[in-house]
Scaffold this active site. Structure first.
Site, PDB file in Angstrom:
ATOM      1  N   HIS A  48       0.851  -1.186   0.000  1.00 60.41           N
ATOM      2  CA  HIS A  48       0.000   0.000   0.000  1.00 60.41           C
ATOM      3  C   HIS A  48       0.891   1.241   0.000  1.00 60.41           C
ATOM      4  O   HIS A  48       1.986   1.241   0.575  1.00 60.41           O
ATOM      5  CB  HIS A  48      -0.906   0.005   1.230  1.00 60.41           C
ATOM      6  CG  HIS A  48      -2.103  -0.887   1.091  1.00 60.41           C
ATOM      7  ND1 HIS A  48      -3.367  -0.512   1.469  1.00 60.41           N
ATOM      8  CD2 HIS A  48      -2.224  -2.152   0.602  1.00 60.41           C
ATOM      9  CE1 HIS A  48      -4.224  -1.491   1.229  1.00 60.41           C
ATOM     10  NE2 HIS A  48      -3.546  -2.504   0.707  1.00 60.41           N
ATOM     11  N   GLU A  50       0.930   4.166   1.493  1.00 62.91           N
ATOM     12  CA  GLU A  50       1.379   4.763   2.754  1.00 62.91           C
ATOM     13  C   GLU A  50       2.526   3.958   3.362  1.00 62.91           C
ATOM     14  O   GLU A  50       3.468   4.526   3.928  1.00 62.91           O
ATOM     15  CB  GLU A  50       0.224   4.824   3.759  1.00 62.91           C
ATOM     16  CG  GLU A  50      -0.934   5.703   3.331  1.00 62.91           C
ATOM     17  CD  GLU A  50      -2.024   4.928   2.609  1.00 62.91           C
ATOM     18  OE1 GLU A  50      -3.204   5.292   2.765  1.00 62.91           O
ATOM     19  OE2 GLU A  50      -1.700   3.951   1.891  1.00 62.91           O
ATOM     20  N   ARG A  55       8.567   3.195   4.348  1.00 66.34           N
ATOM     21  CA  ARG A  55       9.797   2.438   4.113  1.00 66.34           C
ATOM     22  C   ARG A  55      10.798   3.273   3.305  1.00 66.34           C
ATOM     23  O   ARG A  55      12.001   3.255   3.574  1.00 66.34           O
ATOM     24  CB  ARG A  55       9.487   1.120   3.395  1.00 66.34           C
ATOM     25  CG  ARG A  55       8.528   0.203   4.139  1.00 66.34           C
ATOM     26  CD  ARG A  55       8.539  -1.206   3.575  1.00 66.34           C
ATOM     27  NE  ARG A  55       9.796  -1.878   3.917  1.00 66.34           N
ATOM     28  CZ  ARG A  55      10.027  -2.505   5.068  1.00 66.34           C
ATOM     29  NH1 ARG A  55       9.090  -2.545   5.997  1.00 66.34           N
ATOM     30  NH2 ARG A  55      11.191  -3.078   5.296  1.00 66.34           N
ATOM     31  N   LYS A 158      -1.670   0.945  11.022  1.00 65.04           N
ATOM     32  CA  LYS A 158      -0.219   1.166  10.976  1.00 65.04           C
ATOM     33  C   LYS A 158       0.128   2.632  11.231  1.00 65.04           C
ATOM     34  O   LYS A 158       1.107   2.936  11.909  1.00 65.04           O
ATOM     35  CB  LYS A 158       0.332   0.696   9.627  1.00 65.04           C
ATOM     36  CG  LYS A 158       0.306  -0.823   9.484  1.00 65.04           C
ATOM     37  CD  LYS A 158       1.003  -1.308   8.229  1.00 65.04           C
ATOM     38  CE  LYS A 158       1.043  -2.827   8.193  1.00 65.04           C
ATOM     39  NZ  LYS A 158       1.788  -3.362   7.028  1.00 65.04           N
TER      40      LYS A 158
END
Length: 323
Positions: A48, A50, A55, A158
């Site tokens: 995804h 976001e 990362r 997250k």
């Protein structure tokens, strides 16, 4: 198609070239749970936008871990040895509402029949958009009931976690202090905004009431993320380009490089094809960068490909993070 990108605003001055940008049109977005143990950190578990943006941001920070960095201060003798310049604020743009609890009202409004589903029996967790009338809960990806189960939480969950853990991934946290490495604001289009949903999902009086104001030490404390809206739409959003997506994600990291990602690996490679197939932001390659910088930290003398993720998380340098 979804997109996410970062911008830094030092003080009142807007830095418009950004730090890193991630945009993606994704089909198979999350790695099935049964595959996680066999890919050795070389396949992205979650594609995804976001998540890729977070990362990519970590990869950028690792590239800045040197004494002449323009965004990090080098503090020899301290652990971690680097810290973000205090005048820098981090802003996340997302072209779609994060999947999960922050978008459930939008999901309900788009249903032909928004009648709540019958109460599930023996339901351990909820996947994607299923049972959309159940609010304020943790959800996992993907949304389709006929797809393999994953261990990936929704983007809402997250991002909520990042309000306490900071944006640092575990390898980066060995080198960079979490102080100030939190999302100051997230910008989403007005068409993707539900005040009720985002207040419940991210607000101090919503799901986060139990940790609002918490301070766990070591620079880890709860930071409330502001939600800001814009009338501007991403050119390739599903509202402009149509709902049909594809399985290609694009990752751009300032000063490091750019790549396409398909199925969790570099475009043109196959999962399981080894080191060359791994994205520059996959777990194994982020750890490899940290290993190159290992003289400044006390890490085990193991190959970047062999040390387990649980071993990294158990390192004494990350005790504050484990709280």
């Amino acid at each position: 198609m979804g997109a996410a990108c970062w911008c830094c605003s030092p003080g009142y001055e807007y830095w418009n070239d950004g730090v890193c940008c991630t945009c993606g049109r994704t089909g198979m977005k999350a790695l099935p749970a049964e595959k996680v143990a066999v890919v050795e950190g070389l396949v992205l578990h979650d594609s995804h936008a976001e998540v890729l943006a977070i990362r990519a941001f970590n990869r950028y920070l690792l590239s800045e871990c040197h004494p002449n960095s323009t965004v990090l201060s080098y503090n020899p003798g301290q652990q971690p040895p680097y810290s973000l310049h205090p005048h820098i604020l981090l802003h996340l743009y997302a072209s779609e509402a994060p999947c999960g609890d922050a978008s459930m009202e939008l999901i309900m409004s788009r249903q032909e029949d928004s009648t709540p589903w019958p109460e599930p029996r023996d339901q351990v967790h909820f996947r994607g958009r299923g049972y959309f009338s159940h609010l304020g809960i943790v959800r996992t990806k993907p949304g389709r009931a006929d797809s393999p189960e994953t261990l990936s939480k929704s983007c809402t969950d997250k991002l909520s976690m990042r309000c306490g853990l900071s944006l640092l991934l575990t390898p980066t946290a060995l080198l960079v202090s979490p102080e100030g490495v939190y999302i100051s604001s997230m910008v989403i289009p007005e068409s993707e905004y539900s005040e009720t949903a985002v207040t419940r999902a991210f607000g101090k009086n919503g799901r986060m009431v139990g940790v609002a104001g918490a301070d766990w030490g070591g620079g880890y404390r709860w930071h409330e993320m502001r939600i800001v809206t814009t009338k501007r739409e991403f050119e390739f959003s599903r509202r402009r380009a149509g709902p049909k997506g594809c399985n290609v994600s694009a990752v751009v990291v300032k000063g490091v490089g750019e790549e396409t990602v398909v199925g969790g690996v570099i475009g043109g490679r196959k999962p399981g094809a080894g080191w060359k197939a791994g994205s520059m932001i996959c777990r194994a390659k982020l750890w490899a960068v940290v290993k190159e910088l290992s003289p400044v930290i006390n890490v085990p003398a193991k190959s970047a490909r062999k040390i387990s993720y649980s071993e990294v998380k158990a390192l004494p340098e990350l005790e504050a993070r484990r709280k």
